[in-house]
Design an enzyme around this catalytic site. Sequence first.
Site, PDB file in Angstrom:
ATOM      1  CB  SER A  43      -0.851  -0.014   1.273  1.00 49.32           C
ATOM      2  OG  SER A  43      -1.449   1.234   1.495  1.00 49.32           O
TER       3      SER A  43
ATOM      4  CE1 TYR B 255      -3.569  -2.694   5.749  1.00 51.57           C
ATOM      5  CE2 TYR B 255      -3.219  -0.372   5.253  1.00 51.57           C
ATOM      6  CZ  TYR B 255      -3.453  -1.663   4.819  1.00 51.57           C
ATOM      7  OH  TYR B 255      -3.564  -1.922   3.468  1.00 51.57           O
TER       8      TYR B 255
ATOM      9  CE  LYS C 188      -1.358  -4.501   3.361  1.00 54.36           C
ATOM     10  NZ  LYS C 188      -1.690  -5.826   2.839  1.00 54.36           N
TER      11      LYS C 188
HETATM   12  P1  NAD Z   1     -10.885  -6.665   1.510  1.00 55.99           P
HETATM   13  O1  NAD Z   1     -11.036  -6.632   2.999  1.00 55.99           O
HETATM   14  O2  NAD Z   1     -12.079  -6.453   0.685  1.00 55.99           O
HETATM   15  O3  NAD Z   1     -10.212  -8.055   1.086  1.00 55.99           O
HETATM   16  C1  NAD Z   1      -9.297  -8.736   1.907  1.00 55.99           C
HETATM   17  C2  NAD Z   1      -9.816 -10.161   2.047  1.00 55.99           C
HETATM   18  O4  NAD Z   1      -8.931 -10.902   2.895  1.00 55.99           O
HETATM   19  C3  NAD Z   1     -11.205 -10.234   2.702  1.00 55.99           C
HETATM   20  O5  NAD Z   1     -12.064 -10.961   1.840  1.00 55.99           O
HETATM   21  C4  NAD Z   1     -10.970 -10.949   4.019  1.00 55.99           C
HETATM   22  O6  NAD Z   1     -12.082 -11.749   4.366  1.00 55.99           O
HETATM   23  C5  NAD Z   1      -9.725 -11.751   3.718  1.00 55.99           C
HETATM   24  N1  NAD Z   1      -8.898 -12.087   4.876  1.00 55.99           N
HETATM   25  C6  NAD Z   1      -8.411 -11.259   5.831  1.00 55.99           C
HETATM   26  N2  NAD Z   1      -7.669 -11.957   6.710  1.00 55.99           N
HETATM   27  C7  NAD Z   1      -7.671 -13.246   6.293  1.00 55.99           C
HETATM   28  C8  NAD Z   1      -7.104 -14.441   6.793  1.00 55.99           C
HETATM   29  N3  NAD Z   1      -6.377 -14.463   7.905  1.00 55.99           N
HETATM   30  N4  NAD Z   1      -7.316 -15.586   6.122  1.00 55.99           N
HETATM   31  C9  NAD Z   1      -8.070 -15.594   5.005  1.00 55.99           C
HETATM   32  N5  NAD Z   1      -8.647 -14.506   4.487  1.00 55.99           N
HETATM   33  C10 NAD Z   1      -8.448 -13.337   5.136  1.00 55.99           C
HETATM   34  O7  NAD Z   1      -9.744  -5.632   1.144  1.00 55.99           O
HETATM   35  P2  NAD Z   1      -9.263  -5.126  -0.285  1.00 55.99           P
HETATM   36  O8  NAD Z   1      -9.581  -3.691  -0.373  1.00 55.99           O
HETATM   37  O9  NAD Z   1      -9.704  -6.047  -1.346  1.00 55.99           O
HETATM   38  O10 NAD Z   1      -7.695  -5.231  -0.072  1.00 55.99           O
HETATM   39  C11 NAD Z   1      -6.938  -6.335  -0.520  1.00 55.99           C
HETATM   40  C12 NAD Z   1      -5.496  -6.136  -0.073  1.00 55.99           C
HETATM   41  O11 NAD Z   1      -5.011  -4.911  -0.600  1.00 55.99           O
HETATM   42  C13 NAD Z   1      -5.324  -6.055   1.445  1.00 55.99           C
HETATM   43  O12 NAD Z   1      -4.126  -6.704   1.784  1.00 55.99           O
HETATM   44  C14 NAD Z   1      -5.199  -4.560   1.692  1.00 55.99           C
HETATM   45  O13 NAD Z   1      -4.433  -4.283   2.845  1.00 55.99           O
HETATM   46  C15 NAD Z   1      -4.488  -4.102   0.437  1.00 55.99           C
HETATM   47  N6  NAD Z   1      -4.741  -2.682   0.118  1.00 55.99           N
HETATM   48  C16 NAD Z   1      -6.024  -2.228   0.026  1.00 55.99           C
HETATM   49  C17 NAD Z   1      -6.252  -0.883  -0.243  1.00 55.99           C
HETATM   50  C18 NAD Z   1      -7.645  -0.333  -0.286  1.00 55.99           C
HETATM   51  O14 NAD Z   1      -7.810   0.882  -0.112  1.00 55.99           O
HETATM   52  N7  NAD Z   1      -8.679  -1.123  -0.552  1.00 55.99           N
HETATM   53  C19 NAD Z   1      -5.172  -0.026  -0.460  1.00 55.99           C
HETATM   54  C20 NAD Z   1      -3.889  -0.530  -0.385  1.00 55.99           C
HETATM   55  C21 NAD Z   1      -3.675  -1.873  -0.094  1.00 55.99           C
HETATM   56  C1  WQD Z   2      -9.225  10.071   1.224  1.00 54.32           C
HETATM   57  C2  WQD Z   2      -9.357  11.573   1.475  1.00 54.32           C
HETATM   58  C3  WQD Z   2      -9.548  12.132   3.796  1.00 54.32           C
HETATM   59  C4  WQD Z   2     -13.401  10.142   4.400  1.00 54.32           C
HETATM   60  C5  WQD Z   2      -6.781   4.954   3.286  1.00 54.32           C
HETATM   61  C6  WQD Z   2      -5.762   4.215   4.110  1.00 54.32           C
HETATM   62  C7  WQD Z   2      -4.657   3.706   3.243  1.00 54.32           C
HETATM   63  C8  WQD Z   2      -5.187   2.899   2.056  1.00 54.32           C
HETATM   64  C9  WQD Z   2      -6.292   3.605   1.342  1.00 54.32           C
HETATM   65  C10 WQD Z   2      -5.055   0.553   2.509  1.00 54.32           C
HETATM   66  C11 WQD Z   2      -8.549  12.079   2.658  1.00 54.32           C
HETATM   67  C12 WQD Z   2     -10.825  12.477   3.069  1.00 54.32           C
HETATM   68  C13 WQD Z   2     -12.238  10.633   3.839  1.00 54.32           C
HETATM   69  C14 WQD Z   2     -14.389  11.041   4.850  1.00 54.32           C
HETATM   70  C15 WQD Z   2     -13.020  12.868   4.134  1.00 54.32           C
HETATM   71  N1  WQD Z   2      -5.717   1.624   2.458  1.00 54.32           N
HETATM   72  N2  WQD Z   2     -12.057  11.976   3.708  1.00 54.32           N
HETATM   73  N3  WQD Z   2     -14.165  12.374   4.699  1.00 54.32           N
HETATM   74  O1  WQD Z   2      -6.882   8.021   4.076  1.00 54.32           O
HETATM   75  O2  WQD Z   2      -5.968   8.324   1.723  1.00 54.32           O
HETATM   76  O3  WQD Z   2      -6.141   6.054   2.655  1.00 54.32           O
HETATM   77  O4  WQD Z   2      -7.278   4.063   2.269  1.00 54.32           O
HETATM   78  O5  WQD Z   2      -3.876   0.387   2.360  1.00 54.32           O
HETATM   79  O6  WQD Z   2      -3.841   2.935   4.062  1.00 54.32           O
HETATM   80  O7  WQD Z   2      -5.245   5.091   5.087  1.00 54.32           O
HETATM   81  O8  WQD Z   2      -8.201   7.244   2.050  1.00 54.32           O
HETATM   82  O9  WQD Z   2     -10.562   7.341   1.396  1.00 54.32           O
HETATM   83  O10 WQD Z   2      -9.983   7.396   3.847  1.00 54.32           O
HETATM   84  O11 WQD Z   2      -9.466   9.373   2.433  1.00 54.32           O
HETATM   85  O12 WQD Z   2     -12.852  14.064   4.034  1.00 54.32           O
HETATM   86  O13 WQD Z   2     -15.443  10.650   5.395  1.00 54.32           O
HETATM   87  O14 WQD Z   2     -10.730  11.841   1.815  1.00 54.32           O
HETATM   88  O15 WQD Z   2      -9.237  13.097   4.764  1.00 54.32           O
HETATM   89  O16 WQD Z   2      -8.101  13.353   2.335  1.00 54.32           O
HETATM   90  P1  WQD Z   2      -6.754   7.521   2.698  1.00 54.32           P
HETATM   91  P2  WQD Z   2      -9.634   7.775   2.453  1.00 54.32           P
END
Ligand code: NAD
Ligand code: WQD
Length: 345
Positions: free
Chosen positions: A124, A148, A152
Amino acid sequence: MAILLTGGAGYIGTHTCIELLNAGYEIIVLDNLSNSSVKALNCVSELTQKNIKFYEVDLLDATNLENIFKENTIDAVIHFAGLKAVGKSVETPLHYYHNNITGTLILCEIMQRYNVKRLVFSSSATVYGVPKSVPIFEDSPLNATNPYGRTKLMIEEILRDLYIPNEDWNIAILRYFNPIGAHPSGRLGEDPQGIPNNLMPYITQVGIGKLDKLKIFGNNYPTIDGTGVRDYIHVVDLALGHLKALEKVMSSPGVDTYNLGTGRGYSVLEIVEAFERVSKKKIPYEIVDRRPGDIATCYADATKAKEKLGWIAKRDIEEMCADSWNWQFNNPNGYESSKNIHLIN
Ligand code: NAD
Ligand code: WQD
C-alpha cells in the site's frame, strides 16, 4: 495455469478474479470471509460463466492451508488477504500484526515447501507515511505511521529477506494508491461493514440516502482548495495491474516493487464535484476537523510500472465515480441485497 488468490473474495480480489478468468487463468480462492461475502464470488462466476474453486480457510490455519497446496498444482499466488482498517489497527494492533504478518509467514513457508515461488503481494502507498515530496517514487523514504501500515512495511521486508538466500523466488510487491470504482456490470464493488472509513463509499452512501452528509476532514491543507489530495485508481485498472505483475513473476526472478496509481491527485472537493456530475446527485457536506494521521497530498509516480510491467491506469475520475455509483445504486445494501445466483465449485 492455476493461480491461488488469498483474500480473493474481497474488493480487489474479486475484480482480479474476473480479469484472470477472462484472460484464461484457472483460479483458486482462499478466504476466511472475515470481510467479504461468498456472494461476491458467485457474481464473479456468473459474470464470467466460469467456475471458481473456493476454500473457506483462514491463512492462520496452516493445516488447511497446506491441504490446498496438496490438492492443487499452483503456479503462483496473489496474496490479498489481510485486515486493512487503519483505525482498527490502532485499537487492536496484536490482532493486525498476527493476522497480516503471521498469516504471510505461514503462507510463504508452505509455498516454499511446495516449491511455489511466484508471489504477487498487496502492499500500500501507506508505507510512504508522510511523503517529503510528490510524486512518490518506489525509492522514496518509507515510514508507516500506524500498525496497519507497519504490517505492510514489515511484510515487504520479510519478502526481500526471503529472496536473499532463495534467488529462485519471483516476487512483485504492488503498492496500491487509493482504489475506488467498481465493476462496470454493477454486480461487484466495495462493500464496507458499518459506516465507511473511506471517502468514496461514504460519498456513495450519502448519494443513496443512507448517510446524511459527507464530513470533509479539513480544508486548510496546503492543496488546491485546502482539502486532502489523493491518487484514486479504478479497481479494474488495479486488477489489470495484477495480470501484468503475474506475467512478470512468471518470466523473471527477483523481488521488485511497483507503485500502482494514476500519477494524478484529486482533492476531496474535486471528487465530490466529479461524483455530482456523473450521478446527478447533490452531496451535502460540512467541513470538520482534520482526521488524525491524515496527510495533505499523496500521488504516485507510476513510471516504473509502465516501463517494467507495461501497465498504465486508463480509467478517468468520472468513470471511477460512475462505476462506484452504479454499484451502490444497484446494491444499496451491498452483497446483502444482491441476488444469489448459482453456487461456485
Ligand atoms: P478486503 O477486505 O475487501 O479483502 C481482503 C480479504 O482478505 C477479505 O475478503 C478478508 O475476508 C480476507 N482475509 C483477511 N484476513 C484473512 C485471513 N487471515 N485468512 C483468510 N482470508 C483473510 O480488502 P481489499 O480492499 O480487497 O484489499 C486487498 C489487499 O489490498 C489487502 O491486503 C489490503 O491491505 C491491500 N490494500 C487495500 C487498499 C484499499 O484501499 N482497498 C489499499 C492498499 C492496499
Ligand atoms: C481520502 C481523502 C480524507 C473520508 C486509506 C488508508 C490507506 C489505504 C487507502 C489501505 C482524505 C478524506 C475521507 C471522509 C473525508 N488503504 N475523507 N471524509 O486516508 O488516503 O487512505 O485508504 O492500504 O492505508 O489510510 O483514504 O478514502 O480514507 O481518504 O474528508 O469521510 O478523503 O481526509 O483526504 P486515505 P480515504
